[in-house]
Design an enzyme around this catalytic site. Structure first.
Site, PDB file in Angstrom:
ATOM      1  N   ARG A  52       0.856  -1.182   0.000  1.00 49.87           N
ATOM      2  CA  ARG A  52       0.000   0.000   0.000  1.00 49.87           C
ATOM      3  C   ARG A  52       0.897   1.240   0.000  1.00 49.87           C
ATOM      4  O   ARG A  52       2.112   1.129   0.127  1.00 49.87           O
ATOM      5  CB  ARG A  52      -0.974  -0.012   1.205  1.00 49.87           C
ATOM      6  CG  ARG A  52      -0.316  -0.575   2.425  1.00 49.87           C
ATOM      7  CD  ARG A  52      -0.422   0.210   3.669  1.00 49.87           C
ATOM      8  NE  ARG A  52      -0.288   1.607   3.542  1.00 49.87           N
ATOM      9  CZ  ARG A  52       0.889   2.266   3.607  1.00 49.87           C
ATOM     10  NH1 ARG A  52       2.044   1.631   3.762  1.00 49.87           N
ATOM     11  NH2 ARG A  52       0.924   3.589   3.510  1.00 49.87           N
ATOM     12  N   GLY A  53       0.251   2.412  -0.138  1.00 51.90           N
ATOM     13  CA  GLY A  53       1.021   3.639  -0.331  1.00 51.90           C
ATOM     14  C   GLY A  53       1.085   3.895  -1.829  1.00 51.90           C
ATOM     15  O   GLY A  53       1.406   2.983  -2.603  1.00 51.90           O
ATOM     16  N   ALA A  54       0.797   5.146  -2.230  1.00 52.77           N
ATOM     17  CA  ALA A  54       0.589   5.424  -3.656  1.00 52.77           C
ATOM     18  C   ALA A  54       1.751   4.981  -4.561  1.00 52.77           C
ATOM     19  O   ALA A  54       1.529   4.228  -5.518  1.00 52.77           O
ATOM     20  CB  ALA A  54       0.276   6.913  -3.832  1.00 52.77           C
ATOM     21  N   ARG A  95      -7.503  -0.463  -6.682  1.00 54.29           N
ATOM     22  CA  ARG A  95      -7.709   0.649  -5.734  1.00 54.29           C
ATOM     23  C   ARG A  95      -7.851   1.937  -6.559  1.00 54.29           C
ATOM     24  O   ARG A  95      -6.985   2.244  -7.377  1.00 54.29           O
ATOM     25  CB  ARG A  95      -6.555   0.760  -4.735  1.00 54.29           C
ATOM     26  CG  ARG A  95      -6.502  -0.422  -3.779  1.00 54.29           C
ATOM     27  CD  ARG A  95      -5.642  -0.132  -2.565  1.00 54.29           C
ATOM     28  NE  ARG A  95      -6.295   0.743  -1.612  1.00 54.29           N
ATOM     29  CZ  ARG A  95      -5.653   1.329  -0.599  1.00 54.29           C
ATOM     30  NH1 ARG A  95      -4.352   1.172  -0.447  1.00 54.29           N
ATOM     31  NH2 ARG A  95      -6.311   2.082   0.250  1.00 54.29           N
ATOM     32  N   GLN A 202      -2.041   2.608   9.902  1.00 61.68           N
ATOM     33  CA  GLN A 202      -0.749   2.674   9.195  1.00 61.68           C
ATOM     34  C   GLN A 202       0.298   3.407  10.029  1.00 61.68           C
ATOM     35  O   GLN A 202       1.490   3.110   9.938  1.00 61.68           O
ATOM     36  CB  GLN A 202      -0.909   3.401   7.842  1.00 61.68           C
ATOM     37  CG  GLN A 202      -1.648   2.631   6.789  1.00 61.68           C
ATOM     38  CD  GLN A 202      -3.126   2.944   6.776  1.00 61.68           C
ATOM     39  OE1 GLN A 202      -3.705   3.320   7.800  1.00 61.68           O
ATOM     40  NE2 GLN A 202      -3.762   2.790   5.632  1.00 61.68           N
ATOM     41  N   ASP A 243      -2.107  10.847  -2.255  1.00 57.72           N
ATOM     42  CA  ASP A 243      -2.537   9.811  -3.206  1.00 57.72           C
ATOM     43  C   ASP A 243      -2.926  10.399  -4.555  1.00 57.72           C
ATOM     44  O   ASP A 243      -2.855   9.715  -5.577  1.00 57.72           O
ATOM     45  CB  ASP A 243      -3.690   9.000  -2.622  1.00 57.72           C
ATOM     46  CG  ASP A 243      -3.161   8.107  -1.522  1.00 57.72           C
ATOM     47  OD1 ASP A 243      -3.033   8.582  -0.383  1.00 57.72           O
ATOM     48  OD2 ASP A 243      -2.810   6.948  -1.820  1.00 57.72           O
ATOM     49  N   ASN A 253      -5.535  12.295   0.423  1.00 50.83           N
ATOM     50  CA  ASN A 253      -4.583  11.496   1.204  1.00 50.83           C
ATOM     51  C   ASN A 253      -5.396  10.740   2.249  1.00 50.83           C
ATOM     52  O   ASN A 253      -6.623  10.900   2.355  1.00 50.83           O
ATOM     53  CB  ASN A 253      -3.504  12.386   1.841  1.00 50.83           C
ATOM     54  CG  ASN A 253      -2.374  11.568   2.426  1.00 50.83           C
ATOM     55  OD1 ASN A 253      -1.831  10.678   1.770  1.00 50.83           O
ATOM     56  ND2 ASN A 253      -2.018  11.815   3.671  1.00 50.83           N
ATOM     57  N   LYS A 254      -4.706   9.951   3.040  1.00 47.59           N
ATOM     58  CA  LYS A 254      -5.364   9.089   4.037  1.00 47.59           C
ATOM     59  C   LYS A 254      -6.394   9.844   4.865  1.00 47.59           C
ATOM     60  O   LYS A 254      -6.157  10.979   5.282  1.00 47.59           O
ATOM     61  CB  LYS A 254      -4.267   8.503   4.934  1.00 47.59           C
ATOM     62  CG  LYS A 254      -4.719   7.581   6.022  1.00 47.59           C
ATOM     63  CD  LYS A 254      -5.642   6.481   5.548  1.00 47.59           C
ATOM     64  CE  LYS A 254      -5.100   5.685   4.381  1.00 47.59           C
ATOM     65  NZ  LYS A 254      -6.181   4.884   3.700  1.00 47.59           N
TER      66      LYS A 254
HETATM   67  O1  MRU Z   1      -4.582   3.302   2.108  1.00 48.06           O
HETATM   68  P1  MRU Z   1      -3.104   3.471   2.021  1.00 48.06           P
HETATM   69  O2  MRU Z   1      -2.361   2.954   3.204  1.00 48.06           O
HETATM   70  O3  MRU Z   1      -2.546   2.980   0.709  1.00 48.06           O
HETATM   71  O4  MRU Z   1      -2.915   5.058   2.025  1.00 48.06           O
HETATM   72  C1  MRU Z   1      -1.623   5.581   1.986  1.00 48.06           C
HETATM   73  C2  MRU Z   1      -1.590   7.068   2.076  1.00 48.06           C
HETATM   74  O5  MRU Z   1      -2.596   7.713   2.172  1.00 48.06           O
HETATM   75  C3  MRU Z   1      -0.240   7.699   1.961  1.00 48.06           C
HETATM   76  O6  MRU Z   1      -0.184   8.867   2.721  1.00 48.06           O
HETATM   77  C4  MRU Z   1       0.025   8.047   0.493  1.00 48.06           C
HETATM   78  O7  MRU Z   1      -0.235   6.955  -0.337  1.00 48.06           O
HETATM   79  C5  MRU Z   1       1.407   8.511   0.274  1.00 48.06           C
HETATM   80  S1  MRU Z   1       2.585   7.207   0.447  1.00 48.06           S
HETATM   81  C6  MRU Z   1       4.102   7.838   0.067  1.00 48.06           C
END
Ligand code: MRU
Length: 353
Positions: A52-54, A95, A202, A243, A253-254
């Site tokens: 996970r993470g963009a 996603r 996270q 994201d 973002n999250k």
């Molecule tokens: O749902 P996730 O854990 O994939 O969400 C991640 C985030 O929101 C991060 O802040 C974002 O992807 C940046 S990661 C460098």
């Protein structure tokens, strides 16, 4: 000045003929690598947030597209192209919010199209080569983001961060966490406040784990403590990842990021977003257009398979929110620090190439 560590966590590894990733659902209890050998595995790993993470999602999807096309018997460019469209559509639906996923798949398709005179086998090799390039580039970009952000970090300061934006979420180093990491090794004397980041935790599970490995001073807090900490004067800056960032600076973002940004504005604290250019989506004018993923209700009702709410209680579980550009002090990118007016500064960043 501390030493930059070359053994930073590698969450994604291309291992000869298959992908190996840290399955993040086991962290922090165990570091388990799993092997992804076909596109279905990759889809499931992204959907279930094993990765996970963009940027990490984009890199994984790029390898996934190769794994998908590798096993297909295609005779010529036209049939290969049809399959590439079908497979990238499939992966793209795993996603919806992080644009890096679409960006990586789009980049591969563009490269293939530009080389359509090659044989089908050579095109398959080219797809793998492009996935490796996306992966390696991301490592360099994240390091650059970290170095670019260091000057924004005051000496002896408290930094609040939300979600996980480190090596686990990228090729290496991270985005917001790369700034934190590089400020630490530059001897800035930082202290990090880590939001636990409900519901998926996270911050608690992953960011606290990464910061601990790097020996960066921190405290873990629940999300609801951020305002009080700011009031106490313990937070000098907030920094998060993204994201999807659109043309006017609105940033998905999250979930919970928007609340941090509002709190930061109320307390006159700078609020930064660190992200690679692959997270910017200039095709959208405002954050209202960003698709927001909704996830399973049990992610809110349960923690680690334990019910913390009545079994059938109705739940709303958006995985992301959108922070308006006007709450963002600056973006930290591999091309430098981007300041408002975003309607002008962001598009011109992309016009320059
Ligand atoms: O749902 P996730 O854990 O994939 O969400 C991640 C985030 O929101 C991060 O802040 C974002 O992807 C940046 S990661 C460098």
């Amino acid at each position: 000045m501390k030493e930059e560590s070359s053994d930073a966590i590698q969450a994604i590894i291309w291992d000869d003929d298959h992908l190996k990733i840290i399955d993040q659902t086991y962290l922090p209890a165990r570091t388990v690598y799993i092997e992804l050998k076909d596109i279905g595995h990759v889809w499931e790993a992204i959907r279930k947030m094993r990765v996970r993470g963009a940027p990490a999602i984009g890199i994984t999807a790029a390898y996934g597209l190769y794994l998908g096309i590798r096993q297909l018997e295609v005779r010529d460019f036209d049939s290969m192209w049809l399959e590439l469209e079908r497979l990238s559509e499939y992966l793209g639906q795993s996603r919806p919010t992080a644009v890096n996923l679409q960006w990586a798949l789009g980049r591969i398709k563009k490269t293939v199209y530009a080389n359509k005179e090659l044989s089908v086998n050579d095109l398959k090799d080219l797809i793998l080569k492009t996935a490796v390039t996306i992966h390696e580039e991301d490592k360099r970009i994240c390091r650059r983001i970290g170095l670019n952000g260091v000057d924004l970090v005051p000496k002896n300061c408290g930094i609040l961060t939300h979600c996980n934006t480190g090596s686990l979420a990228t090729g290496q180093y991270g985005t917001a966490l790369s700034v934190i990491y590089h400020a630490f090794i530059a001897g800035k004397g930082i202290h990090v406040w880590v939001d636990e980041t409900r519901p998926y935790l996270q911050g608690a599970r992953l960011t606290a784990w990464e910061l601990q490995q790097a020996k960066i001073p921190m405290h873990l807090i629940t999300d609801s403590m951020a305002g009080y900490l700011m009031k106490l004067g313990k937070v000098d800056m907030a920094i998060v990842g993204a994201d999807r960032i659109v043309a006017n600076g609105d940033t998905a973002n999250k979930i919970g990021t928007y609340s941090v940004a509002v709190l930061a504005r109320q307390h006159n604290i700078p609020f930064y977003v660190a992200a690679p250019l692959s997270t910017f989506d200039m095709s959208m004018k405002s954050g209202d257009e960003i698709p927001i993923e909704e996830r399973d209700a049990d992610e809110v009702r349960m923690i680690r398979n334990q019910h913390i709410a009545p079994e059938k209680v109705p739940v709303f579980n958006p995985a992301f929110d959108v922070t308006p550009g006007e709450l963002i002090t600056a973006f930290i990118t591999e091309k430098g620090i981007i300041k408002p007016d975003y309607n002008k500064t962001l598009p011109s960043l992309f016009e320059k190439g």
